[in-house]
Structures are given as structure tokens and as C-alpha cells.
Write a protein that holds these residues in place. Structure first.
Motif, PDB file in Angstrom:
ATOM      1  N   HIS A 153       5.466   7.223   2.711  1.00  0.00           N
ATOM      2  CA  HIS A 153       6.519   7.257   1.683  1.00  0.00           C
ATOM      3  C   HIS A 153       7.543   6.172   1.981  1.00  0.00           C
ATOM      4  O   HIS A 153       7.599   5.616   3.082  1.00  0.00           O
ATOM      5  CB  HIS A 153       7.203   8.633   1.648  1.00  0.00           C
ATOM      6  CG  HIS A 153       7.817   9.032   2.965  1.00  0.00           C
ATOM      7  ND1 HIS A 153       9.080   8.645   3.355  1.00  0.00           N
ATOM      8  CD2 HIS A 153       7.317   9.759   4.006  1.00  0.00           C
ATOM      9  CE1 HIS A 153       9.351   9.129   4.556  1.00  0.00           C
ATOM     10  NE2 HIS A 153       8.292   9.797   4.972  1.00  0.00           N
ATOM     11  N   LYS A 434      -3.005   6.096  -4.552  1.00  0.00           N
ATOM     12  CA  LYS A 434      -2.487   6.581  -3.269  1.00  0.00           C
ATOM     13  C   LYS A 434      -1.115   7.222  -3.365  1.00  0.00           C
ATOM     14  O   LYS A 434      -0.816   8.169  -2.637  1.00  0.00           O
ATOM     15  CB  LYS A 434      -2.436   5.420  -2.261  1.00  0.00           C
ATOM     16  CG  LYS A 434      -2.014   5.847  -0.856  1.00  0.00           C
ATOM     17  CD  LYS A 434      -2.173   4.722   0.153  1.00  0.00           C
ATOM     18  CE  LYS A 434      -1.800   5.209   1.560  1.00  0.00           C
ATOM     19  NZ  LYS A 434      -2.008   4.169   2.583  1.00  0.00           N
ATOM     20  N   TYR A 435      -0.279   6.729  -4.291  1.00  0.00           N
ATOM     21  CA  TYR A 435       1.127   7.161  -4.308  1.00  0.00           C
ATOM     22  C   TYR A 435       1.558   7.689  -5.682  1.00  0.00           C
ATOM     23  O   TYR A 435       1.083   7.224  -6.720  1.00  0.00           O
ATOM     24  CB  TYR A 435       2.053   5.993  -3.957  1.00  0.00           C
ATOM     25  CG  TYR A 435       1.876   5.423  -2.574  1.00  0.00           C
ATOM     26  CD1 TYR A 435       2.309   6.128  -1.451  1.00  0.00           C
ATOM     27  CD2 TYR A 435       1.287   4.174  -2.386  1.00  0.00           C
ATOM     28  CE1 TYR A 435       2.161   5.594  -0.175  1.00  0.00           C
ATOM     29  CE2 TYR A 435       1.132   3.637  -1.114  1.00  0.00           C
ATOM     30  CZ  TYR A 435       1.576   4.355  -0.012  1.00  0.00           C
ATOM     31  OH  TYR A 435       1.419   3.827   1.249  1.00  0.00           O
ATOM     32  N   CYS A 437       4.676   7.300  -7.884  1.00  0.00           N
ATOM     33  CA  CYS A 437       5.679   6.232  -7.916  1.00  0.00           C
ATOM     34  C   CYS A 437       6.693   6.476  -9.022  1.00  0.00           C
ATOM     35  O   CYS A 437       6.371   7.041 -10.079  1.00  0.00           O
ATOM     36  CB  CYS A 437       5.018   4.876  -8.157  1.00  0.00           C
ATOM     37  SG  CYS A 437       3.761   4.429  -6.948  1.00  0.00           S
ATOM     38  N   PHE A 465       8.023   5.553  -3.533  1.00  0.00           N
ATOM     39  CA  PHE A 465       6.609   5.927  -3.479  1.00  0.00           C
ATOM     40  C   PHE A 465       6.385   7.013  -2.438  1.00  0.00           C
ATOM     41  O   PHE A 465       6.953   6.974  -1.338  1.00  0.00           O
ATOM     42  CB  PHE A 465       5.723   4.702  -3.183  1.00  0.00           C
ATOM     43  CG  PHE A 465       6.122   3.917  -1.962  1.00  0.00           C
ATOM     44  CD1 PHE A 465       5.552   4.165  -0.738  1.00  0.00           C
ATOM     45  CD2 PHE A 465       7.073   2.902  -2.063  1.00  0.00           C
ATOM     46  CE1 PHE A 465       5.917   3.435   0.390  1.00  0.00           C
ATOM     47  CE2 PHE A 465       7.451   2.158  -0.944  1.00  0.00           C
ATOM     48  CZ  PHE A 465       6.867   2.428   0.286  1.00  0.00           C
ATOM     49  N   ASN A 466       5.593   8.020  -2.798  1.00  0.00           N
ATOM     50  CA  ASN A 466       5.240   9.120  -1.910  1.00  0.00           C
ATOM     51  C   ASN A 466       3.750   9.370  -2.000  1.00  0.00           C
ATOM     52  O   ASN A 466       3.192   9.448  -3.101  1.00  0.00           O
ATOM     53  CB  ASN A 466       5.979  10.408  -2.306  1.00  0.00           C
ATOM     54  CG  ASN A 466       7.476  10.301  -2.069  1.00  0.00           C
ATOM     55  OD1 ASN A 466       7.932  10.363  -0.926  1.00  0.00           O
ATOM     56  ND2 ASN A 466       8.237  10.113  -3.127  1.00  0.00           N
ATOM     57  N   GLN A 467       3.107   9.482  -0.823  1.00  0.00           N
ATOM     58  CA  GLN A 467       1.660   9.647  -0.823  1.00  0.00           C
ATOM     59  C   GLN A 467       1.247  10.907  -1.549  1.00  0.00           C
ATOM     60  O   GLN A 467       1.832  11.974  -1.358  1.00  0.00           O
ATOM     61  CB  GLN A 467       1.124   9.653   0.616  1.00  0.00           C
ATOM     62  CG  GLN A 467      -0.396   9.619   0.675  1.00  0.00           C
ATOM     63  CD  GLN A 467      -0.900   9.263   2.061  1.00  0.00           C
ATOM     64  OE1 GLN A 467      -0.197   8.628   2.825  1.00  0.00           O
ATOM     65  NE2 GLN A 467      -2.111   9.658   2.379  1.00  0.00           N
TER      66      GLN A 467
END
Length: 469
Positions: A153, A434-435, A437, A465-467
């Protein structure tokens, strides 16, 4: 007093008519000259070139000339002028760009004119639409490696984030795998010098290098970086299929047809052409998509349907995968339409007739994709971000919408256009896979300072952004 005979009157009338016809045929477009010799309208034009062009169009009509810095630039803005720009044999691309190429990359004019067509053919073959399959695995692998460096993140300026992703991936794909620096200090140096070079590129294409000390320093650093690595680039062999990189193929021709010292100079030109616009287009595409929730949602649903819901796996994006996600390509192309280059140019070789005017030899014939893409006659609701308009394009046949000219047109259309589109699409898919956003800042306004290349943002735009889990 003798009367003039009717024969003499007829002869004089014919002469006058011929003079009038000739005057009409040689009538030049209205010219904005300014009041300072040689500089002309340079100051006014340089402050905000895109705004200047549009105001001049409104005031003077669809064709007008701007005299600035000793150069006559004749702008065309409507269909007849655009057709002359694209199709006339009396205008020339190479002669229009030879001076900027010399000033920005130090490639001698005679060498540029000698090699340009040969190098263009190589580029068109190596990175054209039918060879994209050679890049998908390498681009996916390289982007995964860069995404690992972002962590689970974070918050970053979106422009910097895109640069950190695309700079190394592009350099390694086109020059040599592993060429981009991995040492943190060297990475910072590369970013610093390339950004200075990029930001000053337009000014350096018009004025002497000695007036741009910082830009000149960064140019020398980049040339030294390339010169140092040319021997390794030449001897590099692919571990998979023994194929040559684009830069290797170009070096073969450059060193065969000219002096070896031109290799790094062409490398610098390739570096700029491959990085600057791709980064800007990726930045703007993210901002447009994330600021349109419905479009973002549809893209996320599409990615999940093709690759699965979670973003833990290292996926490889293939051309077949991209065909299942057409909205992403439409978003990239719609972004390019809205942030297209300010001007593209041709050199006038012989007088060309446009509407009721004759453009003289020596003029630069200028066309603005940026404003052409805002003409409602060609693009309804031109200021709106409408990716769905690209449904009508025959993209499966590698054809864009009519009057979409961001990549130029004709014989020397941008040879890397399909690779750039591929790279940006893969980048968007992998980040969104992946993220989760979101933008912290509003979509920034575009800068009005530049006319070369894709438009730049006026201010930063941060992305969170966070996984995905």
C-alpha cells in the motif's frame, strides 16, 4: 488628341486580368508578425502556444501564418488544409524536423536525412503491430518486478509512480535487458537528468544549447550513459530466442552507414521518443478512468472476469487477453485524443494552394492534433471523455478514427504507436489487478506552455493504492 485603339484597350485589359489572377494565386495567408525584428510574435506564441493558435484561428480564419524566431509557421485547421498537410507531395516531414533533431540530439542534418528512412523501416518492422507478441511477456515480467517495489500500500504522485514503472521496463525492452540502473543513486540520477532533458526539449529544439545550461548538462549525462553502455548493448544476446533488441538493430545500420559516435545520439532520440509520451498518456489515462467511477467499475469487472478477482498472482497479459478488454484500449485512445500533441509540422517545398491562399516554399506547414481533436464536426462532444466513441474505429485492422492524428499520418506515422498502446494497457491492467486505487487530488489542468508531445499536467495528482485481498 488621338484615341486609344480598341485593340490596345483589349491587350491592356488582358494584361491587367493576368496580373490580377496571378496576384490572387500568390496571395499568402494573413500573417501575425509581432513588432520585434526576427523574434516576431515569438514571445506571445511562446507564453501559451495552444491558446495562441486557437485565438488566431477565431480571428483570422482556418489558415494563418505566425512569424516567430525567424520562422514562418502556417497553420491549417480545416479539412482542405488538413488534406494538403497529409497528402501533398509538396510538403516534407524530414526537412521539417531535421533542425530540431540536430539541436536536441546533435545528429548532423546530412546523417539524419541519409539514415532516417532506413531506420524507420527497421523500427516499423521491429515494433510494429505484427511483432507485439514478442514484447508481452517481457513487459509483464518487468512491470511485476517494479510493482513489487511499491509494496502492499502507499500514496504517490501519480506521475512519479508511472515513471518508476515505465522508465526501466521500456529501456530494458528496447535497449538491453538489465540496462536500466538498479542502484538507488543511479536511478535517481537517471530520473533527474531525463526529466530535465524532457522538460527542456521543446525550448532546446528552437534555441541554441548554450542558453540552456542545465538542460545541456543533462543531455551530456544521458549521452555519456548511452556511450558507456553501447558496447554491452551491441553484444547482448537474448536468453530465449537470440533476437535483437530495437537498439541493436538500429546500431547495425548507424555504424555501417555513418560514424560510430552517432550511436549514442540516436539512442538519446529513441530514449526520449519511447519514454516521454508513454508516461504522460499513462498518467492521464489513470486520472480519467479513476475520475469516472462507472468506467473504472466496468474495467475492474472486466479484469476480474479474465484474470480472477484477487491480485496475488503474477499474471502475464497476452494479446488475446487484451482483445477481451477493449474498453481499456478505448480509454487509452480517448485519453490521447484529449491530450494530443499541440502541433506537427511539414516543410513546404513548392507553393501549395489552400482555400484562396498560396503558402510559399520555406514555410513550415503546421497542424494541431490537439485542436483538430476538439472539432465537433469530427468528434461530437469533443471535451467529454467518451471511450465508447472508439467502438466505431476499425482497431482490429489497425485503423484509428478519421481525423485522429496524434501519431501523425502517412509515410512517417509514429512507428512505435502500437507498442506504446500495448505497454500502457498492460501497465493499467497489472496495477488495477493488484491494487484498489483512488485519487487524492482532482484531475489537474493541462499545462498551456508546450506544443510538442502529449500535454503535461499543471500540478501533481496523488494516487492511493492498497493491495487487493
Amino acid at each position: 488628341m488621338e484615341l486609344i485603339s480598341p485593340t490596345v484597350i483589349i491587350i491592356l485589359g488582358c494584361v491587367a486580368l493576368l496580373i490580377l489572377i496571378k496576384w490572387k494565386n500568390l496571395r499568402e495567408p494573413p500573417c501575425i508578425r509581432g513588432w520585434i525584428p526576427w523574434i516576431g510574435a515569438g514571445f506571445e506564441f511562446g507564453k501559451a502556444p495552444l491558446e495562441f493558435v486557437e485565438k488566431a484561428r477565431i480571428k483570422y480564419g482556418p489558415i494563418f501564418t505566425v512569424f516567430a524566431m525567424g520562422i514562418r509557421m502556417t497553420f491549417v485547421t480545416e479539412e482542405e488544409g488538413v488534406n494538403v498537410f497529409l497528402k501533398s507531395k509538396d510538403v516534407d516531414f524530414e526537412l521539417a524536423v531535421q533542425n530540431p533533431v540536430y539541436r536536441t540530439a546533435s545528429i548532423p542534418k546530412n546523417i539524419f536525412l541519409k539514415l532516417h528512412e532506413k531506420l524507420y523501416i527497421v523500427m516499423k518492422g521491429k515494433i510494429g503491430a505484427f511483432n507485439l507478441y514478442q514484447f508481452t511477456e517481457q513487459l509483464s515480467e518487468g512491470l511485476h518486478g517494479q510493482l513489487e517495489n511499491l509494496g502492499a500500500h502507499g500514496t504517490m504522485d501519480l506521475n512519479n509512480l508511472v515513471r518508476h514503472l515505465l522508465y526501466p521496463v521500456t529501456v530494458n525492452a528496447l535497449f538491453k535487458k538489465g540496462l536500466f540502473p538498479t542502484n538507488e543513486k543511479k536511478i535517481r540520477e537517471f530520473h533527474q537528468h531525463f526529466q530535465v532533458y524532457d522538460e527542456g526539449f521543446e525550448y532546446a529544439s528552437q534555441i541554441p544549447e548554450y542558453l540552456l545550461r542545465n538542460w545541456s548538462k543533462s543531455k551530456r549525462w544521458l549521452l555519456a550513459f548511452l556511450e558507456k553502455n553501447i558496447p554491452e548493448i551491441k553484444t547482448h544476446k537474448s536468453t530465449k530466442d537470440n533476437s535483437m533488441t530495437l537498439m541493436q538493430a538500429l546500431l547495425d545500420i548507424i555504424e555501417m552507414e555513418s560514424d560510430k559516435q552517432n550511436g549514442p545520439k540516436y539512442g538519446l532520440l529513441l530514449l526520449w521518443a519511447s519514454l516521454t509520451n508513454a508516461v504522460s498518456v499513462a498518467f492521464w489515462t489513470f486520472t480519467f478512468v479513476l475520475s469516472h467511477p462507472n468506467i473504472h467499475k466496468t474495467i475492474m469487472e472486466g479484469i476480474s472476469s479474465v484474470f480472477g478477482a484477487a491480485g496475488k498472482d503474477k499474471i502475464e497479459v497476452s494479446e488475446d487477453d487484451l482483445k477481451k478488454l477493449p474498453l481499456i484500449q478505448w480509454c487509452v485512445l480517448e485519453t490521447i485524443r484529449l491530450r494530443a500533441p499541440g502541433v506537427i509540422a511539414r516543410k513546404v517545398l513548392k507553393p501549395v494552394k489552400i482555400l484562396n491562399y498560396t503558402v510559399p516554399p520555406g514555410d513550415l506547414l503546421m497542424l494541431s492534433p490537439f485542436w483538430l481533436h476538439r472539432n465537433p464536426k469530427y468528434f461530437p462532444e469533443p471535451e467529454l471523455f467518451k471511450p465508447e466513441r472508439w467502438k466505431k474505429a476499425k482497431l482490429e485492422k489497425y485503423a484509428f478514427l478519421d481525423y485522429f492524428l496524434a501519431f501523425g499520418s502517412g509515410k512517417y506515422q509514429c512507428p512505435g504507436r502500437w507498442l506504446a498502446l500495448l505497454e500502457i494497457q498492460i501497465c493499467i491492467i497489472l496495477i488495477f489487478y493488484k491494487y484498489d486505487c483512488s485519487l487524492l487530488d482532482p484531475v489537474p489542468k493541462q499545462s498551456s506552455l508546450h506544443s510538442v508531445g502529449v500535454q503535461q499536467p499543471e500540478e501533481q495528482c496523488r494516487m492511493v493504492f492498497n493491495q487487493r485481498k
